[in-house]
Structures are given as C-alpha cells and as structure tokens.
Design a protein around this motif. Structure first.
Motif, PDB file in Angstrom:
ATOM      1  N   ALA A 320      35.046  44.438  48.977  1.00 42.14           N
ATOM      2  CA  ALA A 320      34.853  43.359  49.935  1.00 42.14           C
ATOM      3  C   ALA A 320      34.465  42.052  49.247  1.00 42.14           C
ATOM      4  N   LEU A 321      33.912  42.151  48.042  1.00 40.31           N
ATOM      5  CA  LEU A 321      33.514  40.960  47.298  1.00 40.31           C
ATOM      6  C   LEU A 321      34.677  40.345  46.516  1.00 40.31           C
ATOM      7  N   ALA A 322      35.832  40.998  46.553  1.00 37.39           N
ATOM      8  CA  ALA A 322      36.989  40.490  45.808  1.00 37.39           C
ATOM      9  C   ALA A 322      37.412  39.114  46.315  1.00 37.39           C
ATOM     10  N   THR A 323      37.235  38.875  47.608  1.00 41.68           N
ATOM     11  CA  THR A 323      37.612  37.574  48.169  1.00 41.68           C
ATOM     12  C   THR A 323      36.823  36.453  47.496  1.00 41.68           C
ATOM     13  N   LEU A 324      35.536  36.697  47.226  1.00 40.09           N
ATOM     14  CA  LEU A 324      34.710  35.703  46.552  1.00 40.09           C
ATOM     15  C   LEU A 324      35.244  35.406  45.160  1.00 40.09           C
ATOM     16  N   ALA A 325      35.620  36.467  44.460  1.00 42.98           N
ATOM     17  CA  ALA A 325      36.166  36.277  43.118  1.00 42.98           C
ATOM     18  C   ALA A 325      37.493  35.520  43.175  1.00 42.98           C
ATOM     19  N   GLN A 326      38.316  35.852  44.158  1.00 38.37           N
ATOM     20  CA  GLN A 326      39.624  35.213  44.260  1.00 38.37           C
ATOM     21  C   GLN A 326      39.491  33.711  44.529  1.00 38.37           C
ATOM     22  N   GLU A 327      38.458  33.322  45.247  1.00 39.20           N
ATOM     23  CA  GLU A 327      38.236  31.903  45.536  1.00 39.20           C
ATOM     24  C   GLU A 327      37.998  31.100  44.257  1.00 39.20           C
ATOM     25  N   HIS A 328      37.547  31.774  43.199  1.00 37.17           N
ATOM     26  CA  HIS A 328      37.234  31.065  41.956  1.00 37.17           C
ATOM     27  C   HIS A 328      38.417  31.002  40.992  1.00 37.17           C
ATOM     28  N   LEU A 329      39.572  31.510  41.403  1.00 40.63           N
ATOM     29  CA  LEU A 329      40.753  31.424  40.545  1.00 40.63           C
ATOM     30  C   LEU A 329      41.225  29.984  40.375  1.00 40.63           C
ATOM     31  N   ALA A 330      40.782  29.122  41.270  1.00 36.95           N
ATOM     32  CA  ALA A 330      41.156  27.709  41.181  1.00 36.95           C
ATOM     33  C   ALA A 330      39.970  26.845  40.745  1.00 36.95           C
ATOM     34  N   ASP A 331      38.933  27.460  40.243  1.00 35.39           N
ATOM     35  CA  ASP A 331      37.756  26.712  39.810  1.00 35.39           C
ATOM     36  C   ASP A 331      38.117  25.781  38.649  1.00 35.39           C
ATOM     37  N   PRO A 332      37.533  24.597  38.590  1.00 32.90           N
ATOM     38  CA  PRO A 332      37.840  23.682  37.480  1.00 32.90           C
ATOM     39  C   PRO A 332      37.479  24.235  36.107  1.00 32.90           C
ATOM     40  N   SER A 333      36.532  25.174  36.056  1.00 28.56           N
ATOM     41  CA  SER A 333      36.071  25.701  34.769  1.00 28.56           C
ATOM     42  C   SER A 333      36.882  26.922  34.338  1.00 28.56           C
ATOM     43  N   PRO A 334      37.524  26.889  33.165  1.00 27.82           N
ATOM     44  CA  PRO A 334      38.220  28.075  32.658  1.00 27.82           C
ATOM     45  C   PRO A 334      37.274  29.256  32.483  1.00 27.82           C
ATOM     46  N   LEU A 335      36.007  28.981  32.135  1.00 29.42           N
ATOM     47  CA  LEU A 335      35.027  30.049  31.966  1.00 29.42           C
ATOM     48  C   LEU A 335      34.847  30.821  33.267  1.00 29.42           C
ATOM     49  N   VAL A 336      34.767  30.093  34.365  1.00 30.75           N
ATOM     50  CA  VAL A 336      34.607  30.718  35.678  1.00 30.75           C
ATOM     51  C   VAL A 336      35.883  31.432  36.088  1.00 30.75           C
ATOM     52  N   ARG A 337      37.023  30.802  35.879  1.00 26.93           N
ATOM     53  CA  ARG A 337      38.294  31.427  36.263  1.00 26.93           C
ATOM     54  C   ARG A 337      38.500  32.741  35.516  1.00 26.93           C
ATOM     55  N   GLY A 338      38.174  32.750  34.229  1.00 24.31           N
ATOM     56  CA  GLY A 338      38.345  33.971  33.449  1.00 24.31           C
ATOM     57  C   GLY A 338      37.464  35.095  33.956  1.00 24.31           C
ATOM     58  N   ALA A 339      36.227  34.775  34.317  1.00 23.94           N
ATOM     59  CA  ALA A 339      35.316  35.793  34.842  1.00 23.94           C
ATOM     60  C   ALA A 339      35.802  36.299  36.198  1.00 23.94           C
ATOM     61  N   ALA A 340      36.393  35.390  36.986  1.00 23.02           N
ATOM     62  CA  ALA A 340      36.928  35.795  38.285  1.00 23.02           C
ATOM     63  C   ALA A 340      38.078  36.784  38.113  1.00 23.02           C
ATOM     64  N   VAL A 341      38.940  36.518  37.135  1.00 23.08           N
ATOM     65  CA  VAL A 341      40.060  37.430  36.875  1.00 23.08           C
ATOM     66  C   VAL A 341      39.538  38.814  36.505  1.00 23.08           C
ATOM     67  N   TRP A 342      38.529  38.846  35.641  1.00 19.11           N
ATOM     68  CA  TRP A 342      37.977  40.140  35.229  1.00 19.11           C
ATOM     69  C   TRP A 342      37.399  40.887  36.420  1.00 19.11           C
ATOM     70  N   ALA A 343      36.683  40.167  37.283  1.00 16.27           N
ATOM     71  CA  ALA A 343      36.097  40.803  38.468  1.00 16.27           C
ATOM     72  C   ALA A 343      37.188  41.395  39.354  1.00 16.27           C
ATOM     73  N   LEU A 344      38.267  40.651  39.537  1.00 16.97           N
ATOM     74  CA  LEU A 344      39.359  41.137  40.377  1.00 16.97           C
ATOM     75  C   LEU A 344      40.039  42.355  39.759  1.00 16.97           C
ATOM     76  N   SER A 345      40.130  42.363  38.446  1.00 14.09           N
ATOM     77  CA  SER A 345      40.745  43.515  37.781  1.00 14.09           C
ATOM     78  C   SER A 345      39.942  44.788  38.009  1.00 14.09           C
ATOM     79  N   ARG A 346      38.664  44.619  38.308  1.00 15.04           N
ATOM     80  CA  ARG A 346      37.786  45.773  38.547  1.00 15.04           C
ATOM     81  C   ARG A 346      37.749  46.170  40.027  1.00 15.04           C
ATOM     82  N   LEU A 347      38.025  45.222  40.903  1.00  8.17           N
ATOM     83  CA  LEU A 347      37.848  45.483  42.329  1.00  8.17           C
ATOM     84  C   LEU A 347      39.151  45.773  43.074  1.00  8.17           C
ATOM     85  N   LEU A 348      40.258  45.270  42.572  1.00  7.47           N
ATOM     86  CA  LEU A 348      41.538  45.440  43.259  1.00  7.47           C
ATOM     87  C   LEU A 348      42.312  46.636  42.708  1.00  7.47           C
ATOM     88  N   GLU A 349      43.158  47.174  43.539  1.00  7.75           N
ATOM     89  CA  GLU A 349      44.085  48.205  43.088  1.00  7.75           C
ATOM     90  C   GLU A 349      45.042  47.588  42.065  1.00  7.75           C
TER      91      GLU A 349
END
Length: 373
Positions: A320-349
């Motif tokens: 359910a928290l994947a939506t929060l991570a997905q919102e950060h895929l467009a974050d101005p910071s590459p550091l944040v975007r990269g962490a969001a991708v990792w989170a999604l890789s753990r939460l999504l099928e």
C-alpha cells in the motif's frame, strides 16, 4: 603557561558548579599525559574505515593529542549529560509503518543545549580561578571519548562508545580545556568483561573486532554521513531506521543504571518519537525544515532524509505504500528517485515493476542503474 589555583579544593568546587548547571558528571584529566588514542585513530584512517568522513583524516594531526588542539591546555574538565530514554528504543523497530530516529535526535539539538551550560561554567571558571580556556561539544577535532575515559567518566566499550557504571551507554560529552593545573581524577577502571551484546546485535556487522568500528558499515554513518545512495547490500538491514541507530547502545547491560537526567533533560518531541513513514515521505523542503527546526536531523537535508524514508518504505513489506514511492519517481533529486525505484522493486510484483520501468523516462546514470536491477 601553567596556572596553579590557590584553592586546593578547586576540583570539588568545579564539580559542584557543574552539578548546579545540570551536568550529571564532571571529572578532570591531565591534558598533557601520553595519548595512545592517536595510534588507534591512525589505524582507523589507514584502513579507510572513516569512509567519506574526510574531515577525520584532514584533522588527524590536530587529533593526535589534546595539546595539538591547543598547546596551552594543562587540564581537561570532562562533563557528561545522561540522555538515557525511559523506554527500550528497540521496540520501535517492530512497527515497519513508522520510522525510527535515534534517541539523541528526537528533541532539540544537544550541541546547543550543552554548549550554553558549558559557556556558563567556563565563565564562572575564569571569574573564580583565572586562566584561559576553550570549550568543546563534539564539533572540533578533540577526541572526547578517550579524554572522558582518562578522567574516569567511564571506559570505551566494545562498541567504541563510552560506557559508564552510572549511566550506561547514554552520555553526551562536553569538555573544557584550561590552563589551570588541576588535580586529575583516577580512571574508572571499568570493563565490558566477556559481554559482546553490542557486537552481536549490530545489523550490518560494523565491528570487525571488539573495540573497533568500520564506519562504512555503520547504520548511523550510512543514514547520516553518507551523501550518495546507500550500498544495496545494507539497505534491507536498515529496516525502518531513518536517522541513526541505537541498537548497540540499547543492549548494553550497564543501561540498567541509567535514567534520563532531571536537571538538563533532553525532551523528545512527540512527532519525532515514532513518525509515520507515510507522513514523512510527503515532506517537501519547506515542511522538512519546519519539522526539524533546531533538530540535528535538519543538517542532512531533505533529500538525504527522504532517501532514508524510502528505503524504510521498501523494507516495510506493505504494498500500500508503493504509491508513495511512485510519487517520488519525478522528484528533482536523483538521490530520492533512486531510492524510490529501490522501494518499488521491493513492494511491487516483478511484472508490475517492469511495466512501470517502461513508462518512466530517466537520464541519471545512477537512477537508471536502480531500474536495471
């Protein structure tokens, strides 16, 4: 120049004044004595265990002895403030929907609190005994833990932090170097014995041996000092720790004697005791600065903090928290975007993650590498 006081009970007077100002312990060390700690520091730096903390290597020469910081130092007045919590900090690790901030960073910045009291004590010292002095609160290249051990506040435990018979592993340190030639106190003579609880509890195995720390593996270093992405091997071990780590401190058996100071208590803010990851993930820079005003977390900046929050979201196990991570895929910071991708890789099928990857346009090399995993 060495200045001798005309009052033989000067150390007792200093301790009494320190207690009036709210310090829990005050003891004195000879600032001129031999300094074996410099050898341990040299080995630490030589092995690269300081990681990206280049300021440690850059100031190594000034850290080699207290008199290298100030050649006028004759005595070191070492002070401690107990910040022992009234609960077990490890309990917060069980709720993966909430972030865990290290105990010391749940209230106002301790540097400012202690510095004010130190300056009051310093002013009193000069007025009463004369002589020049310098005040330190963990912000200068002065090795305070070895000095505190020499003064008898405790001993450096196997986790490399100071351990006290009275306060366990929960002591903030402050110090005053002075020209006064004061009678030094005896060392405490304490020991960890056969206990290795702090070594065994460390999630990342940051202690290569007792009394040795590899900061590059330490969660406190990874979440606070490391500026870039945290190495993938350590991310699952972070759990929901989003700023610092209290594990090795919390399990110290000497903590049973510690309780929070009543004189200079560091009061935790309710909103920082166990904040919801969902709320933290939505912080923009302005909201981040407002939430952490006068707090040490503010120093790492919003991007690094959200990086930590997203890793915790990835470790939550809650899709359910994947939506929060997905919102950060467009974050101005590459550091944040990269962490969001990792989170999604753990939460999504896997198939859902692959489909999302096809929809996202990314140009930053490090973020693209996160998608390629």
């Amino acid at each position: 120049m060495t200045i001798s006081t005309s009052e033989p009970n000067a150390p007792d007077l200093i301790r009494a004044r320190a207690a009036e100002l709210g310090f829990d312990v005050c003891r004195i060390a000879d600032a001129r004595a031999a300094w074996p700690a410099s050898g341990r520091l040299a080995e630490f730096v030589e092995n690269g265990r300081h990681g990206e903390m280049g300021w440690i290597a850059d100031t190594q020469d000034r850290r080699r002895h207290p008199t290298a910081m100030w050649d006028g130092a004759r005595s070191a007045i070492m002070l401690g403030v107990n910040y022992g919590p009234d609960h077990d900090p490890l309990e917060a690790l069980n709720d993966k929907s909430r972030g865990v901030i290290s105990v010391y960073a749940q209230g106002d910045d301790y540097h400012e609190l202690i510095k004010g009291r130190l300056k009051q004590l310093a002013g009193w010292l000069v007025a009463r005994f004369g002589g020049d002095l310098k005040v330190f609160v963990d912000t200068a290249p002065l090795m305070e833990k070895p000095l505190a051990e020499r003064a008898g506040l405790g001993w450096q435990g196997k986790h490399t932090n100071l351990v006290s018979r009275e306060f366990g592993s929960w002591l903030f340190l402050g110090s005053i170097l002075t020209e006064l030639d004061l009678a030094p106190d005896d060392t405490s003579g304490g020991s960890c014995g056969q206990c290795r609880a702090c070594l065994d509890v460390c999630p990342t195995k940051a202690f290569p041996a007792p009394y040795q720390l590899d900061a590059r593996r330490c969660i406190s270093y990874l979440t606070i000092e490391l500026k870039g992405p945290i190495p993938p091997e350590f991310r699952p071990m972070l759990g929901n720790r989003i700023y610092g780590c209290d594990d090795c401190l919390s399990v110290c058996p000497w903590n049973k004697f510690a309780s929070a100071s009543r004189e200079m208590r560091l009061v935790a803010r309710e909103e920082l005791k166990s904040p919801a990851l969902e709320d933290l993930a939505r912080l923009d820079d302005s909201a981040f600065r407002a939430l952490f005003a006068k707090n040490p977390v503010k120093r790492i900046g919003r991007d690094r903090f959200i990086r930590n929050v997203l890793y915790a979201i990835g470790n939550s196990g809650d899709p359910a928290l994947a939506t929060l991570a997905q919102e950060h895929l467009a974050d101005p910071s590459p550091l944040v975007r990269g962490a969001a991708v990792w989170a999604l890789s753990r939460l999504l099928e896997p198939e859902v993650f692959k489909g999302l990857r096809k929809q996202v346009r990314e140009t930053d090399r490090e973020v693209m590498a996160e998608w390629a995993v």
